[in-house]
Design a protein around this motif. Sequence first.
Motif, mmCIF file in Angstrom:
data_model
loop_
_atom_site.group_PDB
_atom_site.id
_atom_site.type_symbol
_atom_site.label_atom_id
_atom_site.label_comp_id
_atom_site.label_asym_id
_atom_site.label_seq_id
_atom_site.Cartn_x
_atom_site.Cartn_y
_atom_site.Cartn_z
ATOM 1 N N GLY A 206 -11.581 15.619 -2.381
ATOM 2 C CA GLY A 206 -11.096 15.140 -1.096
ATOM 3 C C GLY A 206 -11.207 13.644 -0.889
ATOM 4 N N LEU A 207 -10.620 13.219 0.211
ATOM 5 C CA LEU A 207 -10.522 11.806 0.550
ATOM 6 C C LEU A 207 -11.889 11.143 0.690
ATOM 7 N N LYS A 208 -12.794 11.782 1.376
ATOM 8 C CA LYS A 208 -14.119 11.190 1.601
ATOM 9 C C LYS A 208 -14.840 10.941 0.269
ATOM 10 N N VAL A 209 -14.761 11.880 -0.647
ATOM 11 C CA VAL A 209 -15.397 11.728 -1.958
ATOM 12 C C VAL A 209 -14.735 10.586 -2.723
ATOM 13 N N ILE A 210 -13.420 10.482 -2.642
ATOM 14 C CA ILE A 210 -12.707 9.407 -3.339
ATOM 15 C C ILE A 210 -13.131 8.050 -2.795
ATOM 16 N N VAL A 211 -13.242 7.924 -1.493
ATOM 17 C CA VAL A 211 -13.668 6.653 -0.900
ATOM 18 C C VAL A 211 -15.091 6.327 -1.352
ATOM 19 N N THR A 212 -15.973 7.308 -1.314
ATOM 20 C CA THR A 212 -17.364 7.093 -1.720
ATOM 21 C C THR A 212 -17.461 6.710 -3.201
ATOM 22 N N LYS A 213 -16.740 7.414 -4.060
ATOM 23 C CA LYS A 213 -16.754 7.102 -5.494
ATOM 24 C C LYS A 213 -16.133 5.730 -5.760
ATOM 25 N N SER A 214 -15.117 5.377 -5.008
ATOM 26 C CA SER A 214 -14.499 4.056 -5.156
ATOM 27 C C SER A 214 -15.492 2.964 -4.769
ATOM 28 N N ASP A 215 -16.241 3.193 -3.696
ATOM 29 C CA ASP A 215 -17.253 2.231 -3.269
ATOM 30 C C ASP A 215 -18.312 2.049 -4.354
ATOM 31 N N GLU A 216 -18.810 3.151 -4.905
ATOM 32 C CA GLU A 216 -19.805 3.083 -5.982
ATOM 33 C C GLU A 216 -19.243 2.331 -7.188
ATOM 34 N N HIS A 217 -17.996 2.606 -7.498
ATOM 35 C CA HIS A 217 -17.355 1.960 -8.647
ATOM 36 C C HIS A 217 -17.229 0.450 -8.418
ATOM 37 N N GLN B 132 -14.263 -9.247 -5.779
ATOM 38 C CA GLN B 132 -15.084 -8.050 -5.621
ATOM 39 C C GLN B 132 -15.654 -7.929 -4.213
ATOM 40 N N GLN B 133 -15.983 -9.058 -3.613
ATOM 41 C CA GLN B 133 -16.455 -9.027 -2.227
ATOM 42 C C GLN B 133 -15.376 -8.397 -1.346
ATOM 43 N N GLU B 134 -14.136 -8.791 -1.561
ATOM 44 C CA GLU B 134 -13.026 -8.225 -0.793
ATOM 45 C C GLU B 134 -12.848 -6.740 -1.087
ATOM 46 N N GLU B 135 -12.981 -6.358 -2.360
ATOM 47 C CA GLU B 135 -12.828 -4.953 -2.742
ATOM 48 C C GLU B 135 -13.928 -4.097 -2.082
ATOM 49 N N GLU B 136 -15.146 -4.602 -2.093
ATOM 50 C CA GLU B 136 -16.237 -3.864 -1.462
ATOM 51 C C GLU B 136 -16.028 -3.774 0.048
ATOM 52 N N MET B 137 -15.537 -4.846 0.656
ATOM 53 C CA MET B 137 -15.280 -4.824 2.105
ATOM 54 C C MET B 137 -14.243 -3.760 2.454
ATOM 55 N N LYS B 138 -13.232 -3.586 1.614
ATOM 56 C CA LYS B 138 -12.219 -2.541 1.853
ATOM 57 C C LYS B 138 -12.882 -1.165 1.884
ATOM 58 N N MET B 139 -13.751 -0.916 0.908
ATOM 59 C CA MET B 139 -14.388 0.399 0.833
ATOM 60 C C MET B 139 -15.346 0.621 2.001
ATOM 61 N N ILE B 140 -16.084 -0.426 2.379
ATOM 62 C CA ILE B 140 -16.975 -0.310 3.538
ATOM 63 C C ILE B 140 -16.155 0.034 4.777
ATOM 64 N N TYR B 141 -15.002 -0.611 4.919
ATOM 65 C CA TYR B 141 -14.129 -0.334 6.059
ATOM 66 C C TYR B 141 -13.739 1.148 6.095
ATOM 67 N N TRP B 142 -13.300 1.694 4.937
ATOM 68 C CA TRP B 142 -12.866 3.096 4.917
ATOM 69 C C TRP B 142 -14.034 4.047 5.129
ATOM 70 N N ILE B 143 -15.192 3.724 4.584
ATOM 71 C CA ILE B 143 -16.374 4.566 4.814
ATOM 72 C C ILE B 143 -16.699 4.592 6.304
ATOM 73 N N ASP B 144 -16.683 3.417 6.941
ATOM 74 C CA ASP B 144 -16.967 3.336 8.379
ATOM 75 C C ASP B 144 -15.925 4.070 9.205
ATOM 76 N N ARG B 145 -14.648 3.949 8.854
ATOM 77 C CA ARG B 145 -13.567 4.624 9.588
ATOM 78 C C ARG B 145 -13.726 6.133 9.502
ATOM 79 N N ILE B 146 -14.028 6.634 8.321
ATOM 80 C CA ILE B 146 -14.218 8.081 8.162
ATOM 81 C C ILE B 146 -15.404 8.548 8.997
#
Length: 166
Positions: free
Chosen positions: A86-97, A131-145
């Motif tokens: 699911g979407l939440k797992v993908i966002v979390t795994k993307s953040d870890e990556h 990478q700072q920008e990439e991490e900020m994107k993932m933080i945004y999606w984690i927070d939105r979810i």
Amino acid sequence: MKEKRISNTIEEILNKQIANEMNSSKLYRAMSNCLDYSGWVGAAKLWKKYAEEENMHAEKIIEYMQDRDCKPQIPLTMQPPKDFDGLKVIVTKSDEHEKKISSDWKEIAKLSLKEFDLMTFELAQWFIKEQQEEEMKMIYWIDRIAVLESTNTPLYFIDKEMEEKV
């Protein structure tokens, strides 16, 4: 024969990073496929865009190495997972990556400073900022979810928001 303008150590670590970026591209493309298959059309488009960006990162490293009279290696890449939960797992795994890739670039920056290779250090600095920008994107999606889940709002709305980011 040309004389390369980077050390063997820098060459080796940059070749590893080409593989990392190509693997990132394949991982995000696999995630995109899984999202699309599951009906997350907007999210699928966004993760496909992320995959394309990662491929461009690999190309940037390749071009840098060629500009330094070094022949980059195009590596074998990993086979990404076929399914994700699911979407939440993908966002979390993307953040870890992304955190892992950030750590890799910080190591490249430290090594290039240790060798007084300021050109490679400048490349690493560019990627660290990226990478700072990439991490900020993932933080945004984690927070939105998290916000949507806390208000019992369907995640359908995040799919539309993700599509707008493409």
